[in-house]
Design an enzyme around this catalytic site. Structure first.
Site, PDB file in Angstrom:
ATOM      1  N   ASP A  26     -11.073   5.669   4.863  1.00 25.12           N
ATOM      2  CA  ASP A  26     -11.937   4.943   3.941  1.00 25.12           C
ATOM      3  C   ASP A  26     -11.729   5.620   2.599  1.00 25.12           C
ATOM      4  O   ASP A  26     -12.248   6.715   2.361  1.00 25.12           O
ATOM      5  CB  ASP A  26     -13.402   5.010   4.364  1.00 25.12           C
ATOM      6  CG  ASP A  26     -14.306   4.158   3.479  1.00 25.12           C
ATOM      7  OD1 ASP A  26     -13.944   3.952   2.298  1.00 25.12           O
ATOM      8  OD2 ASP A  26     -15.368   3.706   3.943  1.00 25.12           O
ATOM      9  N   HIS A  27     -10.939   4.987   1.712  1.00 27.28           N
ATOM     10  CA  HIS A  27     -10.515   5.687   0.502  1.00 27.28           C
ATOM     11  C   HIS A  27     -11.687   6.050  -0.403  1.00 27.28           C
ATOM     12  O   HIS A  27     -11.567   6.943  -1.234  1.00 27.28           O
ATOM     13  CB  HIS A  27      -9.476   4.854  -0.264  1.00 27.28           C
ATOM     14  CG  HIS A  27     -10.031   3.647  -0.944  1.00 27.28           C
ATOM     15  ND1 HIS A  27     -10.152   2.426  -0.324  1.00 27.28           N
ATOM     16  CD2 HIS A  27     -10.500   3.464  -2.207  1.00 27.28           C
ATOM     17  CE1 HIS A  27     -10.665   1.549  -1.163  1.00 27.28           C
ATOM     18  NE2 HIS A  27     -10.896   2.153  -2.321  1.00 27.28           N
ATOM     19  N   LYS A  49     -16.140  -3.431 -14.039  1.00 25.55           N
ATOM     20  CA  LYS A  49     -15.703  -2.691 -12.854  1.00 25.55           C
ATOM     21  C   LYS A  49     -16.278  -1.283 -12.916  1.00 25.55           C
ATOM     22  O   LYS A  49     -15.966  -0.522 -13.841  1.00 25.55           O
ATOM     23  CB  LYS A  49     -14.176  -2.621 -12.772  1.00 25.55           C
ATOM     24  CG  LYS A  49     -13.674  -1.797 -11.578  1.00 25.55           C
ATOM     25  CD  LYS A  49     -12.163  -1.836 -11.459  1.00 25.55           C
ATOM     26  CE  LYS A  49     -11.665  -0.920 -10.354  1.00 25.55           C
ATOM     27  NZ  LYS A  49     -12.258  -1.230  -9.040  1.00 25.55           N
ATOM     28  N   GLU A  64     -17.066  -5.175  -9.188  1.00 25.07           N
ATOM     29  CA  GLU A  64     -15.677  -5.500  -9.497  1.00 25.07           C
ATOM     30  C   GLU A  64     -15.643  -6.633 -10.524  1.00 25.07           C
ATOM     31  O   GLU A  64     -16.383  -7.614 -10.397  1.00 25.07           O
ATOM     32  CB  GLU A  64     -14.925  -5.919  -8.237  1.00 25.07           C
ATOM     33  CG  GLU A  64     -14.839  -4.823  -7.188  1.00 25.07           C
ATOM     34  CD  GLU A  64     -14.071  -5.278  -5.963  1.00 25.07           C
ATOM     35  OE1 GLU A  64     -12.828  -5.230  -5.998  1.00 25.07           O
ATOM     36  OE2 GLU A  64     -14.718  -5.693  -4.984  1.00 25.07           O
ATOM     37  N   HIS A  91     -17.391   0.951   3.006  1.00 29.14           N
ATOM     38  CA  HIS A  91     -17.606   1.787   1.823  1.00 29.14           C
ATOM     39  C   HIS A  91     -19.084   2.077   1.573  1.00 29.14           C
ATOM     40  O   HIS A  91     -19.493   3.239   1.429  1.00 29.14           O
ATOM     41  CB  HIS A  91     -17.025   1.107   0.579  1.00 29.14           C
ATOM     42  CG  HIS A  91     -15.566   0.804   0.669  1.00 29.14           C
ATOM     43  ND1 HIS A  91     -14.682   1.583   1.382  1.00 29.14           N
ATOM     44  CD2 HIS A  91     -14.827  -0.195   0.129  1.00 29.14           C
ATOM     45  CE1 HIS A  91     -13.469   1.068   1.274  1.00 29.14           C
ATOM     46  NE2 HIS A  91     -13.533  -0.006   0.529  1.00 29.14           N
ATOM     47  N   LEU A 136       0.824  -1.205   0.000  1.00 27.72           N
ATOM     48  CA  LEU A 136       0.000   0.000   0.000  1.00 27.72           C
ATOM     49  C   LEU A 136       0.857   1.254   0.000  1.00 27.72           C
ATOM     50  O   LEU A 136       0.595   2.210  -0.735  1.00 27.72           O
ATOM     51  CB  LEU A 136      -0.924   0.003   1.222  1.00 27.72           C
ATOM     52  CG  LEU A 136      -1.769   1.276   1.381  1.00 27.72           C
ATOM     53  CD1 LEU A 136      -2.806   1.388   0.269  1.00 27.72           C
ATOM     54  CD2 LEU A 136      -2.460   1.305   2.749  1.00 27.72           C
ATOM     55  N   ARG A 149       9.842  -4.282  10.172  1.00 27.15           N
ATOM     56  CA  ARG A 149      10.811  -5.181  10.809  1.00 27.15           C
ATOM     57  C   ARG A 149      12.109  -5.303  10.022  1.00 27.15           C
ATOM     58  O   ARG A 149      13.182  -5.384  10.601  1.00 27.15           O
ATOM     59  CB  ARG A 149      10.195  -6.579  10.966  1.00 27.15           C
ATOM     60  CG  ARG A 149       9.249  -6.715  12.143  1.00 27.15           C
ATOM     61  CD  ARG A 149       8.678  -8.125  12.197  1.00 27.15           C
ATOM     62  NE  ARG A 149       7.833  -8.328  13.359  1.00 27.15           N
ATOM     63  CZ  ARG A 149       8.233  -8.887  14.496  1.00 27.15           C
ATOM     64  NH1 ARG A 149       9.488  -9.282  14.615  1.00 27.15           N
ATOM     65  NH2 ARG A 149       7.406  -9.051  15.501  1.00 27.15           N
ATOM     66  N   VAL A 155       7.247  -3.427  16.649  1.00 30.63           N
ATOM     67  CA  VAL A 155       6.226  -2.644  17.352  1.00 30.63           C
ATOM     68  C   VAL A 155       5.893  -3.222  18.717  1.00 30.63           C
ATOM     69  O   VAL A 155       5.276  -2.538  19.548  1.00 30.63           O
ATOM     70  CB  VAL A 155       4.939  -2.532  16.506  1.00 30.63           C
ATOM     71  CG1 VAL A 155       5.220  -1.827  15.187  1.00 30.63           C
ATOM     72  CG2 VAL A 155       4.304  -3.901  16.267  1.00 30.63           C
TER      73      VAL A 155
END
Length: 493
Positions: free
Chosen positions: A179-180, A343, A218, A242, A18, A47, A88
């Site tokens: 929330d894109h 899509k 999709e 969404h 991402l 890491r 972490v």
């Protein structure tokens, strides 16, 4: 002129997919436009051991595909990026982070502003937040903000537990839940269309609207996300976040002002009025599906990384009802799925037909000459609006036909629109919550979805039940047909 944002960004999960596909290009766009300039730095962590130079090369590579990238700008941008190998779960590692953040704050003169972005497995969110507080990585001088990626829990109980953990370190106004979909240009246009046009807002109620349809379709299957998706499914992956966010914007009342606090108040009110189904109501108002094998592809259960006995749904259709004055009696139909015909994302607002059709042929009583007016919001891949109205056909006699009044964004307009992550990064740096989900919104969405999930977990579905390249199982069409309605978009559209 763009206002420069000053901050040190700490990115947990800096070497992930991402970050490289979305986050670094979005930050570079902000840099190109002047929203980020000399007074920012990003400290990436994960890491694996990576030097600062290797990390900067990774960042440069991630933005190499952006149009009109200038080598000098890319190099200057990458010089703001630094890396620290980090576990972490180990408190002592935060001491090293603290030292580096303090040095970066001094070097780039960011005035103590810190943004912590968690792009990793949610089970670590609480651990990270607690250590940020215990090891004193938060500043007293500037802002401290937390940005987190979904999924935010697997149900209401786990979401509440996670929120309680985060709340020990951060206040609600410091938390930004990504929330894109809320960063998409045409989703943000919902407010402009509704509240900026009297002709629309005056009709935006149950007296004039028959139903509203939301489709997130999709074409691909699970692809490389099978491991995650098989433990999530379409209900958790798409509906709970969404779709519920889109529906809240469509259903909410007009806010007092277009501020993040006022918009959130109205979205929360809308979700509070969403009818919570009983298990029997959920059974009749929700449809699930799982795709079968296609010409060149296996069925869902034979995808790599999927349990051969999996009952995970790859399709959901539902009828939602709001019990308030504005929307009483108006169904909101939603659907989403994988391996569908194409899509796209679109919203269809279907208006009521005239009470009397004066153009109907009296000799053909069953014939309906007038079609419903439909306002369509095209979210992607097209971006724009269309309003379907009835008009007279050319020629002798008097017959009507539907015609579309359209506005579609051209390529230059699309280029000017920020990418969703670019917009959301900018809003988080500005402290603007308008396009982020509040805890109350997430809580109401989970309570609604949990009834369905619990029902489906105890019932054995008849999977697979739809063919790739269609718009889902037949039960999806039957859901609307039972009410005397049909999906506006279908394969014959």
């Amino acid at each position: 002129m763009a206002k420069e944002n000053k901050a040190v960004i700490t990115l947990f999960g800096a070497t992930g997919d991402l970050a490289q596909r979305k986050l670094y290009p979005s930050l570079f766009n902000l840099y190109q436009k002047g929203y980020l300039a000399e007074h920012f730095a990003l400290l990436g962590t994960s890491r694996r051991p990576v030097s600062d130079e290797e990390f900067q090369a990774m960042v440069e590579k991630s933005i190499s595909g952006i149009d009109e990238v200038q080598a000098g700008n890319a190099q200057a941008f990458a010089k703001h990026f630094f890396y620290q190998s980090h576990d972490v779960t180990k408190p002592e590692h935060y001491e090293v982070l603290k030292e580096r953040l303090e040095k970066l704050d001094e070097q780039f003169e960011t005035e103590g502003n810190r943004l912590f972005y968690m792009s990793m497995a949610p089970q670590f969110f609480g651990t990270i937040a607690l250590n940020l507080k215990k090891q004193a990585l938060l500043t007293d001088d500037g802002f401290n903000r937390l940005v987190i990626e979904k999924p935010f829990g697997r149900d209401f109980a786990s979401a509440k537990a996670l929120n309680d953990e985060l709340s020990q370190t951060f206040k609600e106004d410091q938390i930004f839940r990504i929330d894109h979909y809320l960063g998409k240009e045409m989703i943000q246009n919902i407010e402009a269309l509704r509240f900026g046009n009297t002709i629309i807002e005056s009709l935006w109620n149950n007296r004039y609207i028959d139903n509203i349809q939301v489709t997130l379709s999709e074409k691909l299957g699970v692809e490389e996300r099978a491991g995650y998706y098989d433990h999530s499914g379409a209900l958790r992956d798409m509906v709970q976040n969404h779709i519920m966010q889109v529906v809240a914007q469509l259903a909410m009342e007009q806010p007092v002002a277009f501020t993040d606090s006022d918009v959130r108040v109205e979205k929360i009110k809308a979700l509070r009025s969403l009818r919570l189904y009983t298990p029997s109501e959920a059974a009749s108002n929700f449809v699930r599906g799982q795709y079968d094998a296609g010409a060149d592809n296996p069925d869902y259960r034979h995808e790599d990384g999927v349990d051969p006995q999996s009952n995970t749904e790859t399709f959901v259709a539902a009828k939602l009802m709001f019990d308030n004055y504005r929307w009483s009696g108006v169904p909101f139909y939603v659907r989403t799925g994988k391996k569908l015909a194409d899509k796209f994302t679109r919203i269809d607002v279907v208006f009521r037909k005239p009470l009397i059709d004066i153009f109907a042929n009296p000799r053909m009583a069953s014939e309906q000459s007038l079609k419903s007016n439909v306002l369509t919001i095209y979210v992607e891949p097209q971006s724009g609006f269309a309003l379907r109205v009835n008009a007279k056909t050319a020629g002798q006699g008097f017959q009507t036909e539907p015609v579309d009044l359209e506005y579609m964004q051209n390529d230059s307009s699309k280029k000017e629109a920020p990418e969703p992550y670019e917009r959301l990064f900018h809003d988080a740096l500005e402290g603007n919550h308008t396009n982020f989900a509040s805890w109350s919104e997430i809580a109401y969405a989970w309570k609604f979805v949990d009834v369905v999930r619990k029902l489906w977990d105890i019932e054995e579905p008849q999977f697979p039940n739809y063919t790739p390249g269609t718009m889902g199982p037949a039960a999806s069409d039957e859901l609307l047909a039972r009410d005397g309605r049909a999906w506006v978009y279908n394969l014959n559209h």
